[in-house]
Design a protein around this motif. Sequence first.
Motif, PDB file in Angstrom:
ATOM      1  N   GLY A 133       0.829  -1.169   0.028  1.00 14.09           N
ATOM      2  CA  GLY A 133       0.067   0.137  -0.158  1.00 14.09           C
ATOM      3  C   GLY A 133       0.743   1.344   0.042  1.00 14.09           C
ATOM      4  O   GLY A 133       0.211   2.269  -0.010  1.00 14.09           O
ATOM      5  N   THR A 134       2.121   1.224   0.226  1.00 14.15           N
ATOM      6  CA  THR A 134       2.866   2.298   0.198  1.00 14.15           C
ATOM      7  C   THR A 134       3.027   2.887  -1.403  1.00 14.15           C
ATOM      8  O   THR A 134       3.265   1.898  -2.344  1.00 14.15           O
ATOM      9  N   TYR A 135       3.013   4.136  -1.597  1.00 15.72           N
ATOM     10  CA  TYR A 135       3.148   4.771  -2.813  1.00 15.72           C
ATOM     11  C   TYR A 135       4.049   6.064  -2.864  1.00 15.72           C
ATOM     12  O   TYR A 135       4.451   6.491  -1.698  1.00 15.72           O
ATOM     13  N   MET A 136       4.691   6.422  -3.800  1.00 17.48           N
ATOM     14  CA  MET A 136       5.555   7.810  -4.032  1.00 17.48           C
ATOM     15  C   MET A 136       5.423   8.562  -5.167  1.00 17.48           C
ATOM     16  O   MET A 136       4.776   7.734  -6.129  1.00 17.48           O
ATOM     17  N   SER A 137       5.611   9.747  -5.289  1.00 13.74           N
ATOM     18  CA  SER A 137       5.885  10.128  -6.539  1.00 13.74           C
ATOM     19  C   SER A 137       7.005  11.261  -6.446  1.00 13.74           C
ATOM     20  O   SER A 137       7.521  11.711  -5.370  1.00 13.74           O
ATOM     21  N   CYS A 138       7.518  11.392  -7.672  1.00 18.92           N
ATOM     22  CA  CYS A 138       9.066  12.092  -7.834  1.00 18.92           C
ATOM     23  C   CYS A 138       8.728  13.062  -8.907  1.00 18.92           C
ATOM     24  O   CYS A 138       8.353  12.672  -9.980  1.00 18.92           O
ATOM     25  N   GLU A 139       9.555  14.247  -8.918  1.00 14.69           N
ATOM     26  CA  GLU A 139       9.927  15.115  -9.736  1.00 14.69           C
ATOM     27  C   GLU A 139      11.372  15.172 -10.188  1.00 14.69           C
ATOM     28  O   GLU A 139      11.975  15.249  -8.917  1.00 14.69           O
ATOM     29  N   TYR A 140      11.866  15.057 -11.286  1.00 15.73           N
ATOM     30  CA  TYR A 140      13.201  15.262 -11.463  1.00 15.73           C
ATOM     31  C   TYR A 140      13.832  15.902 -12.730  1.00 15.73           C
ATOM     32  O   TYR A 140      12.923  15.997 -13.708  1.00 15.73           O
ATOM     33  N   GLN A 141      15.042  16.126 -12.862  1.00 16.83           N
ATOM     34  CA  GLN A 141      15.461  16.632 -13.865  1.00 16.83           C
ATOM     35  C   GLN A 141      16.875  15.977 -14.265  1.00 16.83           C
ATOM     36  O   GLN A 141      17.719  15.791 -13.366  1.00 16.83           O
ATOM     37  N   MET A 142      17.090  15.543 -15.483  1.00 15.12           N
ATOM     38  CA  MET A 142      18.305  14.833 -15.883  1.00 15.12           C
ATOM     39  C   MET A 142      19.363  15.723 -16.508  1.00 15.12           C
ATOM     40  O   MET A 142      19.080  16.664 -17.253  1.00 15.12           O
ATOM     41  N   ASN A 143      20.532  15.691 -15.959  1.00 14.52           N
ATOM     42  CA  ASN A 143      21.834  16.448 -16.547  1.00 14.52           C
ATOM     43  C   ASN A 143      22.176  15.880 -17.603  1.00 14.52           C
ATOM     44  O   ASN A 143      22.701  16.578 -18.591  1.00 14.52           O
ATOM     45  N   THR A 144      22.297  14.572 -17.731  1.00 13.29           N
ATOM     46  CA  THR A 144      22.665  13.647 -18.887  1.00 13.29           C
ATOM     47  C   THR A 144      21.766  12.405 -18.958  1.00 13.29           C
ATOM     48  O   THR A 144      21.038  12.380 -18.070  1.00 13.29           O
ATOM     49  N   PRO A 145      21.713  11.805 -19.861  1.00 13.46           N
ATOM     50  CA  PRO A 145      21.053  10.422 -19.917  1.00 13.46           C
ATOM     51  C   PRO A 145      21.232   9.474 -18.758  1.00 13.46           C
ATOM     52  O   PRO A 145      20.457   8.753 -18.514  1.00 13.46           O
ATOM     53  N   ARG A 146      22.381   9.743 -17.985  1.00  8.35           N
ATOM     54  CA  ARG A 146      22.758   8.719 -17.145  1.00  8.35           C
ATOM     55  C   ARG A 146      22.976   9.454 -15.569  1.00  8.35           C
ATOM     56  O   ARG A 146      23.384   8.825 -14.688  1.00  8.35           O
ATOM     57  N   GLN A 147      22.439  10.677 -15.490  1.00 11.50           N
ATOM     58  CA  GLN A 147      22.486  11.263 -13.966  1.00 11.50           C
ATOM     59  C   GLN A 147      21.530  12.743 -14.193  1.00 11.50           C
ATOM     60  O   GLN A 147      21.102  13.306 -14.790  1.00 11.50           O
ATOM     61  N   GLY A 148      21.169  12.454 -13.005  1.00 11.54           N
ATOM     62  CA  GLY A 148      20.211  13.617 -12.690  1.00 11.54           C
ATOM     63  C   GLY A 148      19.744  13.752 -11.068  1.00 11.54           C
ATOM     64  O   GLY A 148      20.357  12.915 -10.199  1.00 11.54           O
ATOM     65  N   ALA A 149      18.812  14.465 -10.593  1.00 15.95           N
ATOM     66  CA  ALA A 149      18.110  14.781  -9.159  1.00 15.95           C
ATOM     67  C   ALA A 149      16.993  15.318  -9.335  1.00 15.95           C
ATOM     68  O   ALA A 149      16.450  15.767 -10.173  1.00 15.95           O
ATOM     69  N   GLY A 150      16.359  15.115  -8.250  1.00 13.45           N
ATOM     70  CA  GLY A 150      15.134  15.621  -7.979  1.00 13.45           C
ATOM     71  C   GLY A 150      14.469  15.362  -6.525  1.00 13.45           C
ATOM     72  O   GLY A 150      15.130  15.231  -5.536  1.00 13.45           O
ATOM     73  N   SER A 155       3.907   8.166   0.560  1.00 18.53           N
ATOM     74  CA  SER A 155       2.518   8.266   0.953  1.00 18.53           C
ATOM     75  C   SER A 155       2.331   8.527   2.723  1.00 18.53           C
ATOM     76  O   SER A 155       1.391   9.081   3.052  1.00 18.53           O
ATOM     77  N   ASN A 156       3.541   8.084   3.426  1.00 22.41           N
ATOM     78  CA  ASN A 156       3.425   8.409   4.769  1.00 22.41           C
ATOM     79  C   ASN A 156       4.031   9.863   5.036  1.00 22.41           C
ATOM     80  O   ASN A 156       4.022  10.260   6.143  1.00 22.41           O
ATOM     81  N   GLY A 157       4.108  10.755   4.170  1.00 22.07           N
ATOM     82  CA  GLY A 157       4.590  12.248   4.224  1.00 22.07           C
ATOM     83  C   GLY A 157       6.223  12.244   4.163  1.00 22.07           C
ATOM     84  O   GLY A 157       6.572  13.293   4.444  1.00 22.07           O
ATOM     85  N   ALA A 158       6.763  11.382   4.104  1.00 22.43           N
ATOM     86  CA  ALA A 158       8.392  11.192   3.890  1.00 22.43           C
ATOM     87  C   ALA A 158       8.803  12.068   2.890  1.00 22.43           C
ATOM     88  O   ALA A 158       8.185  11.562   1.670  1.00 22.43           O
ATOM     89  N   LYS A 159       9.884  12.920   2.801  1.00 21.57           N
ATOM     90  CA  LYS A 159      10.081  13.672   1.692  1.00 21.57           C
ATOM     91  C   LYS A 159      11.635  13.529   1.480  1.00 21.57           C
ATOM     92  O   LYS A 159      12.481  13.403   2.654  1.00 21.57           O
ATOM     93  N   TYR A 160      12.046  13.161   0.390  1.00 19.27           N
ATOM     94  CA  TYR A 160      13.415  12.629   0.168  1.00 19.27           C
ATOM     95  C   TYR A 160      14.098  13.750  -1.027  1.00 19.27           C
ATOM     96  O   TYR A 160      13.333  13.813  -1.978  1.00 19.27           O
ATOM     97  N   THR A 161      15.293  13.704  -1.340  1.00 25.17           N
ATOM     98  CA  THR A 161      16.076  14.395  -2.352  1.00 25.17           C
ATOM     99  C   THR A 161      16.596  12.958  -3.064  1.00 25.17           C
ATOM    100  O   THR A 161      17.144  12.129  -2.496  1.00 25.17           O
ATOM    101  N   VAL A 162      16.246  12.790  -4.276  1.00 22.53           N
ATOM    102  CA  VAL A 162      16.831  11.738  -5.122  1.00 22.53           C
ATOM    103  C   VAL A 162      17.953  12.106  -5.990  1.00 22.53           C
ATOM    104  O   VAL A 162      17.912  13.299  -6.714  1.00 22.53           O
ATOM    105  N   HIS A 163      19.212  11.439  -5.891  1.00 26.50           N
ATOM    106  CA  HIS A 163      20.204  11.681  -6.856  1.00 26.50           C
ATOM    107  C   HIS A 163      20.224  10.348  -7.806  1.00 26.50           C
ATOM    108  O   HIS A 163      19.999   9.255  -7.437  1.00 26.50           O
ATOM    109  N   LEU A 164      20.066  10.493  -9.057  1.00 28.39           N
ATOM    110  CA  LEU A 164      20.144   9.608 -10.261  1.00 28.39           C
ATOM    111  C   LEU A 164      21.407   9.207 -11.042  1.00 28.39           C
ATOM    112  O   LEU A 164      22.023  10.228 -11.398  1.00 28.39           O
ATOM    113  N   GLY A 165      21.829   8.071 -10.897  1.00 33.72           N
ATOM    114  CA  GLY A 165      23.188   7.880 -11.501  1.00 33.72           C
ATOM    115  C   GLY A 165      24.408   7.756 -10.675  1.00 33.72           C
ATOM    116  O   GLY A 165      24.305   7.511  -9.475  1.00 33.72           O
TER     117      GLY A 165
END
Length: 166
Positions: A133-150, A155-165
């Motif tokens: 039952g847990t769900y999440m939503s993210c917004e991100y921006q890619m710097n390259t096809p292999r690296q990004g952040a957002g 659903s429990n109110g936890a907020k994270y910064t995501v780093h991709l790549g």
Amino acid sequence: MKTHRSMKTAVRTAIVLGIAATTLTGCYVVPVVDADGQQTYYTYPLPPAGTVPSSATPGAPRGAPMPTALTARLYPENDIATATGMVTGTVTNMMTGKGRFQLQYGNDVLVGEATRVSGDERRGIASAYGAGGTYMSCEYQMNTPRQGAGTCLFSNGAKYTVHLGM
């Protein structure tokens, strides 16, 4: 004289077989996680030794970029997220404006997809859901096809910064 000639033939045969063995072996195995959480492995043959592929990715058909597996690291931004700590997962960039990802959050495995925003090939949104039952939503921006952040919100109110790549 006959021994010297047969030794030369044996050396030539060994060299030819060695070259043939190294040019005919090898492939890449790329894991891809689908929307159901099933992992599929695709193989891509290596080019023959001594050749340079025409595309940036060995074995990929011309004009068709190969999916790339990326690491997703989520760092807590609020007290609710701090209780769980850093979260890691994997994202497979399909190189088509779509991606698939999977991560473990507490006791739940979340599986979802990401899509680039129309008109802005670097920005995207992502959603994931777990059987618990847990769900999440993210917004991100890619710097390259292999690296990004957002940013990701659970659903429990936890907020994270995501780093991709890397």
